[in-house]
Design a protein around this motif. Structure first.
Motif: not given
Ligand SMILES: Nc1ncnc2c1ncn2[C@@H]1O[C@H](COP(=O)(O)OP(=O)(O)O)[C@@H](O)[C@H]1O
Ligand SMILES: [Mg+2]
Length: 146
Positions: A5, A8, A35, A37-40, A136
């Motif tokens: 990916t 976000e 960071g 992207g687990k929560t995302t 990203d």
């Molecule tokens: N391809 C991508 N997939 C997921 N998040 C991304 C991506 N590119 C940038 N981001 C950013 O990275 C961060 C991921 O945060 P988050 O999902 O909370 O991570 P985690 O839960 O793993 O700590 C967000 O700020 C998001 O906007």
């Protein structure tokens, strides 16, 4: 299965897509650095099940959602666990997490599963690893263990 990916939004879309393969009783383990992207990804999975607002369980450890729209049959609950601030595995047992893990009709998603290896031992899991490649860019690998 491997995915890539570059934003976000793409990660949320991926979550929606892979969620269609999940069944009640599945335990989805999300590995990856802070960071990554687990929560995302969790937001995307939740969205597939009609849950539009995911509250990060960083402080509460566990967040439970009722699946309103039955996108998939036999899933009526989604449980999101984040062990980042967990000190002892027993703290999670105390709040009742074990009852949800593998429970019929329930999908559990676990961030930082390496911290609860004892609880997860011998359980059937879906393993997802997210790697932060560049700004990203993320690569995602998913495997099912029965
Ligand atoms: N391809 C991508 N997939 C997921 N998040 C991304 C991506 N590119 C940038 N981001 C950013 O990275 C961060 C991921 O945060 P988050 O999902 O909370 O991570 P985690 O839960 O793993 O700590 C967000 O700020 C998001 O906007
Ligand atoms: Mg997180």
């Amino acid at each position: 299965m491997n995915y890539k990916t570059s934003s976000e939004q793409q990660m949320i879309e991926l979550g929606k897509k892979i969620a269609s393969d999940f069944k009640g009783g599945d335990i989805v383990l999300l590995y990856g650095d802070l960071g990554a992207g687990k929560t995302t990804l969790t937001k995307g999975i939740a969205s597939y099940f009609g849950i539009d607002e995911v509250v990060s369980p960083t402080f509460t450890l566990m967040q439970e959602y009722k699946v309103s729209k039955s996108a998939s049959t036999q899933v009526n609950k989604l449980v999101h666990i984040d062990t980042y601030r967990l000190e002892e595995e027993s703290d999670l047992v105390e709040i009742g997490a074990e009852d949800y893990l593998g429970e019929e009709n329930t999908i559990c998603i676990v961030e930082w599963p390496e911290k609860i290896s004892t609880i997860l031992k011998g359980k059937k899991i879906v393993k997802i690893e997210i790697k932060h490649e560049a700004e990203d860019e993320r690569t995602i690998s998913m495997s099912f263990r029965t």
